[in-house]
Design a protein around this motif. Structure first.
Motif, PDB file in Angstrom:
ATOM      1  N   ASP A   1      -0.498   4.173   8.055  1.00  7.17           N
ATOM      2  CA  ASP A   1      -1.339   3.791   6.921  1.00  7.17           C
ATOM      3  C   ASP A   1      -2.085   2.505   7.281  1.00  7.17           C
ATOM      4  N   THR A   2      -3.282   2.653   7.874  1.00 10.23           N
ATOM      5  CA  THR A   2      -3.990   1.460   8.343  1.00 10.23           C
ATOM      6  C   THR A   2      -4.579   0.629   7.208  1.00 10.23           C
ATOM      7  N   ALA A   3      -4.803   1.219   6.045  1.00 13.11           N
ATOM      8  CA  ALA A   3      -5.297   0.427   4.918  1.00 13.11           C
ATOM      9  C   ALA A   3      -4.238  -0.597   4.497  1.00 13.11           C
ATOM     10  N   THR A   4      -3.003  -0.125   4.367  1.00 13.78           N
ATOM     11  CA  THR A   4      -1.911  -1.042   4.034  1.00 13.78           C
ATOM     12  C   THR A   4      -1.678  -2.041   5.161  1.00 13.78           C
ATOM     13  N   TYR A   5      -1.781  -1.559   6.387  1.00 14.60           N
ATOM     14  CA  TYR A   5      -1.614  -2.414   7.563  1.00 14.60           C
ATOM     15  C   TYR A   5      -2.635  -3.558   7.540  1.00 14.60           C
ATOM     16  N   CYS A   6      -3.906  -3.233   7.286  1.00 14.03           N
ATOM     17  CA  CYS A   6      -4.952  -4.262   7.287  1.00 14.03           C
ATOM     18  C   CYS A   6      -4.772  -5.243   6.133  1.00 14.03           C
ATOM     19  N   ASP A   7      -4.315  -4.752   4.990  1.00 18.76           N
ATOM     20  CA  ASP A   7      -4.011  -5.652   3.874  1.00 18.76           C
ATOM     21  C   ASP A   7      -2.916  -6.643   4.267  1.00 18.76           C
ATOM     22  N   ARG A   8      -1.903  -6.141   4.962  1.00 20.71           N
ATOM     23  CA  ARG A   8      -0.807  -7.009   5.373  1.00 20.71           C
ATOM     24  C   ARG A   8      -1.265  -8.032   6.422  1.00 20.71           C
ATOM     25  N   ILE A   9      -2.107  -7.589   7.335  1.00 24.60           N
ATOM     26  CA  ILE A   9      -2.646  -8.497   8.354  1.00 24.60           C
ATOM     27  C   ILE A   9      -3.465  -9.596   7.687  1.00 24.60           C
ATOM     28  N   LEU A  10      -4.229  -9.227   6.680  1.00 21.69           N
ATOM     29  CA  LEU A  10      -5.038 -10.214   5.962  1.00 21.69           C
ATOM     30  C   LEU A  10      -4.145 -11.242   5.272  1.00 21.69           C
ATOM     31  N   LYS A  11      -3.105 -10.776   4.602  1.00 22.18           N
ATOM     32  CA  LYS A  11      -2.250 -11.680   3.840  1.00 22.18           C
ATOM     33  C   LYS A  11      -1.317 -12.503   4.722  1.00 22.18           C
ATOM     34  N   GLU A  12      -0.798 -11.876   5.774  1.00 26.21           N
ATOM     35  CA  GLU A  12       0.251 -12.540   6.555  1.00 26.21           C
ATOM     36  C   GLU A  12      -0.257 -13.176   7.846  1.00 26.21           C
ATOM     37  N   ALA A  13      -1.176 -12.504   8.553  1.00 26.59           N
ATOM     38  CA  ALA A  13      -1.696 -13.074   9.799  1.00 26.59           C
ATOM     39  C   ALA A  13      -2.996 -13.828   9.581  1.00 26.59           C
ATOM     40  N   ARG A  14      -3.596 -13.665   8.402  1.00 27.03           N
ATOM     41  CA  ARG A  14      -4.839 -14.352   8.031  1.00 27.03           C
ATOM     42  C   ARG A  14      -6.014 -13.928   8.912  1.00 27.03           C
ATOM     43  N   VAL A  15      -6.065 -12.618   9.200  1.00 24.94           N
ATOM     44  CA  VAL A  15      -7.166 -12.033   9.963  1.00 24.94           C
ATOM     45  C   VAL A  15      -7.691 -10.837   9.172  1.00 24.94           C
ATOM     46  N   TRP A  16      -9.016 -10.770   9.008  1.00 25.76           N
ATOM     47  CA  TRP A  16      -9.631  -9.710   8.225  1.00 25.76           C
ATOM     48  C   TRP A  16     -10.261  -8.691   9.170  1.00 25.76           C
ATOM     49  N   ILE A  17      -9.698  -7.496   9.221  1.00 25.60           N
ATOM     50  CA  ILE A  17     -10.223  -6.397  10.019  1.00 25.60           C
ATOM     51  C   ILE A  17     -10.328  -5.160   9.130  1.00 25.60           C
ATOM     52  N   ASN A  18     -11.053  -4.157   9.608  1.00 26.48           N
ATOM     53  CA  ASN A  18     -11.294  -2.971   8.796  1.00 26.48           C
ATOM     54  C   ASN A  18     -10.380  -1.816   9.176  1.00 26.48           C
ATOM     55  N   PRO A  19      -9.811  -1.132   8.184  1.00 26.46           N
ATOM     56  CA  PRO A  19      -9.014   0.068   8.470  1.00 26.46           C
ATOM     57  C   PRO A  19      -9.904   1.226   8.880  1.00 26.46           C
ATOM     58  N   GLY A  20      -9.423   2.036   9.796  1.00 22.54           N
ATOM     59  CA  GLY A  20     -10.208   3.159  10.273  1.00 22.54           C
ATOM     60  C   GLY A  20     -10.559   4.170   9.201  1.00 22.54           C
ATOM     61  N   THR A  21      -9.759   4.254   8.153  1.00 24.77           N
ATOM     62  CA  THR A  21     -10.016   5.234   7.101  1.00 24.77           C
ATOM     63  C   THR A  21     -11.298   4.936   6.319  1.00 24.77           C
ATOM     64  N   MET A  22     -11.870   3.746   6.486  1.00 21.98           N
ATOM     65  CA  MET A  22     -13.184   3.466   5.908  1.00 21.98           C
ATOM     66  C   MET A  22     -14.241   4.391   6.490  1.00 21.98           C
ATOM     67  N   TYR A  23     -14.006   4.890   7.695  1.00 27.06           N
ATOM     68  CA  TYR A  23     -15.006   5.625   8.457  1.00 27.06           C
ATOM     69  C   TYR A  23     -14.694   7.115   8.548  1.00 27.06           C
ATOM     70  N   GLY A  24     -13.705   7.541   7.799  1.00 17.46           N
ATOM     71  CA  GLY A  24     -13.301   8.941   7.750  1.00 17.46           C
ATOM     72  C   GLY A  24     -11.847   9.015   7.332  1.00 17.46           C
ATOM     73  N   THR A  25     -11.597   9.633   6.188  1.00 16.67           N
ATOM     74  CA  THR A  25     -10.241   9.652   5.636  1.00 16.67           C
ATOM     75  C   THR A  25      -9.241  10.240   6.611  1.00 16.67           C
ATOM     76  N   GLU A  26      -9.629  11.310   7.282  1.00 15.28           N
ATOM     77  CA  GLU A  26      -8.747  11.948   8.257  1.00 15.28           C
ATOM     78  C   GLU A  26      -9.020  11.448   9.675  1.00 15.28           C
ATOM     79  N   SER A  27     -10.292  11.385  10.054  1.00 19.41           N
ATOM     80  CA  SER A  27     -10.644  11.030  11.432  1.00 19.41           C
ATOM     81  C   SER A  27     -10.346   9.568  11.767  1.00 19.41           C
ATOM     82  N   GLY A  28     -10.258   8.717  10.734  1.00 18.61           N
ATOM     83  CA  GLY A  28     -10.007   7.299  10.978  1.00 18.61           C
ATOM     84  C   GLY A  28      -8.552   6.897  10.874  1.00 18.61           C
TER      85      GLY A  28
END
Length: 382
Positions: free
Chosen positions: A328-355
């Motif tokens: 679940d990269t959306a949850t992963y990216c949220d956690r990275i933002l909150k805990e590692a303080r880095v903002w990156i985009n989850p692949g699912t932004m670019y395709g629900t299945e393909s990302g």
């Protein structure tokens, strides 16, 4: 000439989407496709010169603008463009919407290669059409077209347009002439028009060559702008290049219906300075981005070997397979933002299945900032 790509420019409190939308000041943003580098000196000079005139009224785009565009593509990409083929508008996404409006009827399908730029999905749906996804096939650390699936999608009588991203965001592919010719042949066989978003066309890594779809398919509609490559997206200007006069009239009508026919007085000056005087800067930028990519690859190999970095042929957007760490990269990216303080985009932004299982990292920033963000990621997982 040396350019200060290592300079840490403070962008907070300038109304900057990339930095001022952040919830906290200590976050490093590696998300939206916006570079943290100073714009080429010639462009800065052109803007200062225009700003010295005290009136900023409605803008008439003059002949020297078209001459700059034509000269650049002939010199840089061996593509001969005629003046009458060019329609200008405020950005590639508005241009995309106008092309869709001109070429389709609501309810028709538009084919894309998924994962794909997130605005492709919204522009298609906003114009009442359906998205038809042909999912790219992973091959080693890169991606290729699944030609059987691509043709099957084109065979569908509801599919009337193929919307191409060239170079491809987010996978970093720079499509070869042979691939583009095959796309053209399949689309022509099944009466599908090609619209090619080529906004990243100058961001090409060593060993690769950009091929404009306009040199392969005269019927294609090309969307282009120096906004990404020269970091002037905020100035809002793009071109639609269409060889067919009847199609061009329809697109021009859509530009007026969508009310995106006027540009600000600074944009044409910036475009002219980019295409006339900033080629050396562009080459230096690509070298710097390539250095950032190599540094990222080495860091992940040493510190986060479960991260599988995909090949970067073009753009400054790196597609990374993190499926070994999370699904679940959306949850992963949220956690990275909150805990590692880095903002990156989850692949699912670019395709629900393909990302699924991927993240996208923008590496167009000073190397020291990029490496600090990567160290934060590594510390978070250790």
């Amino acid at each position: 000439m040396e350019y200060p790509f290592d300079e840490l420019i403070e962008r907070r409190d300038t109304g900057c989407v990339k930095w001022d939308e952040m919830p906290d000041a200590d976050i490093i943003p590696l998300w939206v496709a916006d570079m943290d580098f100073a714009v080429a000196p010639a462009i800065q000079g052109a803007i200062r010169k225009r700003a010295a005139h005290p009136v900023f009224g409605y803008t008439y785009v003059q002949d020297d603008y078209y001459e700059a565009v034509i000269s650049w593509f002939l010199r840089r990409h061996h593509w001969t463009i005629q003046r009458e083929w060019i329609l200008y508008t405020t950005g590639v996404v508005p241009a995309m919407s106008c092309a869709i409006k001109a070429l389709t009827m609501p309810g028709e399908k538009i084919l894309i290669l998924s994962p794909d730029y997130n605005c492709f999905f919204s522009s298609i749906r906003n114009n009442g059409c359906e998205v038809a996804e042909s999912i790219l096939r992973r091959e080693g650390n890169s991606f290729v077209v699944d030609w059987n699936d691509f043709e099957a999608k084109c065979v569908d009588e509801k599919t009337t347009v193929f919307l191409l991203c060239n170079p491809h965001n987010p996978t970093g592919r720079v499509w070869t002439r042979k691939e583009l010719e095959r796309m053209r042949d399949i689309c022509h066989q099944h009466h599908v028009r090609i619209v090619s978003d080529e906004i990243h066309c100058e961001l090409i890594m060593p060993g690769y060559q950009f091929c404009p779809m306009g040199t392969v398919d005269p019927d294609a509609i090309i969307l282009n702008s120096p906004s990404k490559s020269f970091n002037i997206a905020g100035l809002m200007m793009a071109n639609i290049i269409c060889q067919d006069a009847a199609t061009r009239r329809r697109i021009n009508r859509a530009i007026n219906i969508n009310e995106v026919c006027d540009v600000n007085p600074f944009a044409p000056e910036a475009v002219k300075a980019a295409y006339r005087e900033s080629e050396e800067w562009m080459d230096a930028l690509n070298e710097y981005i390539w250095g950032n990519y190599q540094a990222l690859c080495q860091f992940f190999a040493n510190e986060l070997p479960l991260y599988k970095v995909c090949k970067l042929e073009g753009t400054y957007l790196v597609w990374v397979d993190v499926s070994a760490c999370c699904s679940d990269t959306a949850t992963y990216c949220d956690r990275i933002l909150k805990e590692a303080r880095v903002w990156i985009n989850p692949g699912t932004m670019y395709g629900t299945e393909s990302g699924k299982g991927y993240i996208r990292i923008n590496i167009a920033c000073p190397r020291s900032r990029l490496m600090e963000a990567l160290r934060r990621l590594a510390q978070h997982f250790h």
